[in-house]
Design an enzyme around this catalytic site. Structure first.
Site, short mmCIF file in Angstrom:
data_model
loop_
_atom_site.label_atom_id
_atom_site.label_comp_id
_atom_site.label_asym_id
_atom_site.label_seq_id
_atom_site.Cartn_x
_atom_site.Cartn_y
_atom_site.Cartn_z
N ARG A 1 -29.41 -26.97 -5.43
CA ARG A 1 -30.77 -27.00 -4.63
C ARG A 1 -30.68 -28.19 -3.89
O ARG A 1 -30.34 -29.30 -4.29
CB ARG A 1 -31.74 -27.08 -5.60
CG ARG A 1 -32.28 -25.60 -6.44
CD ARG A 1 -32.72 -24.79 -5.24
NE ARG A 1 -33.38 -23.56 -5.82
CZ ARG A 1 -32.61 -22.54 -5.87
NH1 ARG A 1 -31.42 -22.62 -5.27
NH2 ARG A 1 -33.03 -21.24 -6.49
N GLU B 1 -35.54 -25.83 4.45
CA GLU B 1 -34.95 -24.84 5.00
C GLU B 1 -35.54 -23.83 5.89
O GLU B 1 -36.49 -23.32 5.50
CB GLU B 1 -33.89 -24.04 3.78
CG GLU B 1 -33.30 -24.70 3.12
CD GLU B 1 -32.10 -23.98 2.13
OE1 GLU B 1 -32.49 -22.65 1.89
OE2 GLU B 1 -31.57 -24.54 1.21
N HIS C 1 -27.23 -21.62 3.30
CA HIS C 1 -27.58 -20.89 2.00
C HIS C 1 -26.88 -19.75 1.94
O HIS C 1 -27.50 -18.79 1.72
CB HIS C 1 -28.95 -20.85 1.99
CG HIS C 1 -29.62 -21.13 0.47
ND1 HIS C 1 -30.91 -21.46 0.24
CD2 HIS C 1 -28.97 -20.37 -0.67
CE1 HIS C 1 -30.99 -21.33 -1.29
NE2 HIS C 1 -29.97 -20.87 -1.70
#
Length: 598
Positions: free
Chosen positions: A286, A315, A334
Site C-alpha cells: 500500500r 493513485e 499498481h
C-alpha cells in the site's frame, strides 16, 4: 479443568412481540419474522433477498471484474455493472442493492452503509486490502465484508520479485536509455542478489511467497510481522526480527503489510535514518505505508539507493511527482494482481464469497466477523446451529422483571483452549439470546456490537474432558442468572435457568432442562411440560394436539424416578392455538408447561 473468560455485554429485554408464525432460516446470517393473525399487520419481515416482484438479490459491481466472476454472479443475482460512480451516485444506488463489489478505487464509507437503509448485506472486495471499506460502519449496520485473499497471492509475490530483480539490474532505466538512442553499459552496472539480506516487512500470504522465492535466489531472508507464527517462518527458513532490527541490517526491503493507523507512513525520516546506507526498497503493498516526501529525501541523500514502487499514496500519482520522476525509482501502475490468471481467480473468489453470504453461508474470507478457516467452519457448522437454538430457547424461558443481564456459557470438549475457537459460537448464542425479544435484526457480524449496546454480560467457560478430541465439542450449556422463569423446572439447583445441548448425527439436540435430562431434536417448536409421571400422559396431550391438527414430530420424557416428577418435551410443526395450550394446562397431572418457538 475449567478455564473462564468473559465478554462484557448487557441488555434488558423488552416485552416479546407475540408471533403466530415464524420461519427460521438454517443459516446464521438470515432470518424472517412475520405475524399472521387475522386483521393484524406484519410486525417484521427481514431477509437478504428481495421477496416481492423479483426473488433474486441485486449485486452492484462498482469496478471492473473478471468475466468468470460476473457470469457466476448472474446465475444467482441481478448484476448491475456501474463503473466510475461518484460518491453521491454510489450512495443513491446503494439502497437498491443487496451486495456491493469493489476493488481498491471505490471508497465504501459510513454514509454508504447509512444510505443503504439496512438492505446492503455484504460488501465484496476483489483483492486483499480492505482499507477502502469502513469496517466499523459495516459491522454496526450488520453488513458482512468479504475479500479475495488467496487468488492474487502468487501474482503479487511474482511482481514483487520482478521489481526486486529489475531494480537490482536497472532494467527500466537501461531500457529507456536504449530507446533514447544511447548505449550506457557502464552507467547501469547493477548489484547481485546472491548473499544479500532481504527484509520482508509483513509476513502474510504474499510476504511468505516472496520469501520463498528470494530464498531460491540465494538471498538471506529476515522478516518482521507482529502476528506471524514463528513455526511458519522457521519452516521457510526465515528469521523473525523486530522492525528496528530488520531495517537496520537489510540490503533490500520488501513491503507487504496492510495500511492501518499503525502502519501509515511507518517508513518515514526516522525509519530511513536507521537503515544501512544504500538500501533498496520494493513496495507492492500500500502506498500509504511510505512517507513519499521522506523517501525522496532518503533517495537524494543516498541512504536509499533505489526504490521500486507499484503503489502510491494517491493513485494515479501527480504527473509532476518528484518520487515518480526520480531517476533511481522504478514504477509500475499498481500491477501486483494484474495477471490474467489472478484477475479471473479474484473474480471467482469474491463472487463465490458474495453469493455464499447472500445465501446465508459462513464465509471463510469474512474480515469483520469471527475468522475461522473453511475446514473449521465445516466442522463447527452443526454447533453453530445448536448455539443459536439454545440461546433462543433459554431467553424464552425468562419471565418478565429485571431482564437478562448475566449469561454463562460452558463448552465441554476434549480439546485444549488453543484448539477450539468459540468466537463464532458466542456470536450465535448472542444472536439467539437477543433476536427473539427485540425487533433488531441480528447476524454474525453485528451480534457482539448489538449486545454491547444492550449491556449483556457473557462469561465463557471451557470444561476440559478426558477422551478423544475427534469431536470439537461434547455439549454446550447456557445458564442465565438472576432472573425468574416462566417454566420453574428450568431453574437448576444453583438457581439459574439452565439448558444444555449436544449434536447428534449432525443435528442439534436439547439434552437438559434445569436438572432434568431430556433428548429432543431442536427443530420446529417445543412444548415443555412438568408432570406427574403416570400412564396415559403422552396420549392425553397427543389427542389434544391431534384434534387441533397440530403435527407432533417427536415426544420425549425425562423423569427422576417412576411415578415421580417428569419433564415431557413435545416437538410440533405448527403453533397450537391458545385454546389447545389451555386444555393441555388443564390436564390434572400437568403442573406447568411452556410453548417455545425455535
Amino acid at each position: 479443568m475449567v478455564t473462564t473468560s468473559s465478554l462484557n455485554l448487557v441488555f434488558t429485554p423488552t416485552k416479546p412481540t407475540p408471533l403466530s408464525w415464524k420461519h427460521s432460516f438454517p443459516s446464521p446470517f438470515t432470518t424472517a419474522n412475520c405475524t399472521h393473525r387475522q386483521n393484524r399487520k406484519a410486525y417484521r419481515f427481514v431477509v437478504f433477498a428481495t421477496l416481492l416482484a423479483d426473488p433474486k438479490p441485486t449485486v452492484l459491481v462498482a469496478e471492473k471484474l473478471g468475466k468468470a466472476g460476473l457470469e457466476l454472479l448472474k446465475t444467482f443475482a441481478n448484476v448491475d455493472c456501474s463503473y466510475n460512480l461518484s460518491p453521491e451516485e454510489l450512495c443513491t444506488k446503494i439502497s437498491l442493492c443487496d451486495a456491493l463489489i469493489v476493488r481498491s478505487g471505490t471508497k465504501v464509507t459510513r454514509e454508504v452503509f447509512e444510505r443503504s437503509g439496512g438492505r446492503l448485506k455484504v460488501v465484496g472486495r476483489a483483492g486483499v486490502g480492505i482499507d477502502n471499506v469502513d469496517l466499523s460502519a459495516a459491522t454496526e449496520h450488520g453488513c458482512l465484508v468479504v475479500n479475495a485473499p488467496t487468488a492474487n497471492t502468487i501474482a503479487a509475490a511474482e511482481h514483487g520479485i520482478a521489481l526486486l530483480t529489475a531494480m537490482a539490474r536497472n532494467i527500466a532505466q537501461a531500457d529507456a536509455s536504449i530507446k533514447a538512442g544511447k548505449w550506457q553499459r557502464s552507467k547501469y552496472v547493477g548489484v547481485s542478489l546472491l548473499g544479500k539480506t532481504l527484509a520482508v516487512i509483513g509476513f502474510g500470504k504474499v510476504g511468505s511467497e516472496v520469501a520463498r522465492r528470494a530464498k531460491g535466489l540465494g538471498m538471506h531472508v529476515i522478516a518482521h510481522d507482529p502476528y506471524a507464527p514463528a513455526d511458519r517462518a522457521r519452516a521457510i527458513g526465515v528469521d523473525l526480527l523486530t522492525f528496528e532490527e530488520a531495517i537496520l541490517i537489510a540490503d533490500f526491503i520488501s513491503l507487504h503489510m496492510p495500511l492501518t493507523p499503525a502502519t501509515s507512513k511507518i517508513f518515514n525520516d526516522q525509519a530511513f535514518s536507521r537503515m544501512k546506507k544504500g538500501v533498496r526498497i520494493v513496495n507492492v503493498a500500500r502506498g500509504g505505508v511510505i512517507d513519499e516526501e521522506a523517501l525522496v529525501r532518503a533517495l537524494d541523500s543516498g541512504i536509499v539507493s533505489q526504490a521500486a514502487l507499484d503503489v502510491f499514496t494517491k493513485e494515479p500519482p501527480p504527473k509532476d511527482s518528484r518520487l515518480v520522476l526520480h531517476e533511481n525509482v522504478t514504477v509500475t501502475p499498481h500491477l501486483g494482481a494484474s495477471t490474467t490468471e489472478a484477475q479471473e481467480g479474484v473474480a471467482i473468489e469474491v463472487a463465490e464469497a458474495v453469493i455464499g453470504a447472500l445465501k446465508g453461508e459462513l464465509a471463510a474470507t469474512a474480515v469483520n466477523a469471527p475468522m475461522v478457516p473453511a475446514e473449521v467452519l465445516a466442522e463447527l457448522a452443526p454447533f453453530v446451529t445448536l448455539s443459536e437454538k439454545l440461546g433462543r430457547l433459554a431467553v424464552q424461558l425468562v419471565a418478565g422483571g429485571s431482564g437478562v443481564q448475566s449469561v454463562k456459557v460452558t463448552y465441554a470438549s476434549a480439546r485444549g483452549p488453543d484448539d477450539l475457537d468459540t468466537r463464532l459460537l458466542r456470536a450465535m448464542i448472542t444472536k439467539g439470546l437477543i433476536e427473539p425479544i427485540t425487533s433488531v435484526f441480528i447476524n454474525l457480524v453485528n451480534a457482539d456490537f448489538t449486545a454491547k449496546q444492550r449491556g449483556l454480560r457473557i462469561t465463557e467457560e471451557r470444561f476440559l474432558l478426558d477422551g478423544s478430541p475427534e469431536n470439537p465439542l461434547e455439549f454446550i450449556q447456557i445458564q442465565i442468572a438472576n432472573v425468574e422463569s416462566k417454566f420453574a423446572t428450568a431453574i437448576s439447583d444453583s438457581g439459574e435457568i439452565k439448558v444444555e445441548g449436544r449434536v447428534k448425527d449432525g443435528k442439534p439436540h436439547l439434552t437438559k432442562v434445569g436438572s432434568f435430562g431430556v433428548d429432543v431434536s431442536l427443530e420446529g417448536s417445543l412444548i415443555l411440560c412438568r408432570q406427574v409421571d403416570q400412564p396415559g400422559m403422552i396420549g392425553s396431550v397427543g389427542n389434544i394436539l391431534g384434534e387441533e391438527n397440530v403435527n407432533v414430530s417427536f415426544m420425549s420424557v425425562g423423569r427422576i424416578a417412576p411415578r415421580k416428577q417428569a419433564v415431557m418435551t413435545i416437538g410440533v410443526d405448527e403453533e397450537p392455538s391458545k385454546e389447545a395450550l389451555k386444555r393441555i394446562g388443564e390436564i390434572p397431572a400437568i403442573e406447568e408447561f411452556v410453548f417455545l418457538k425455535l
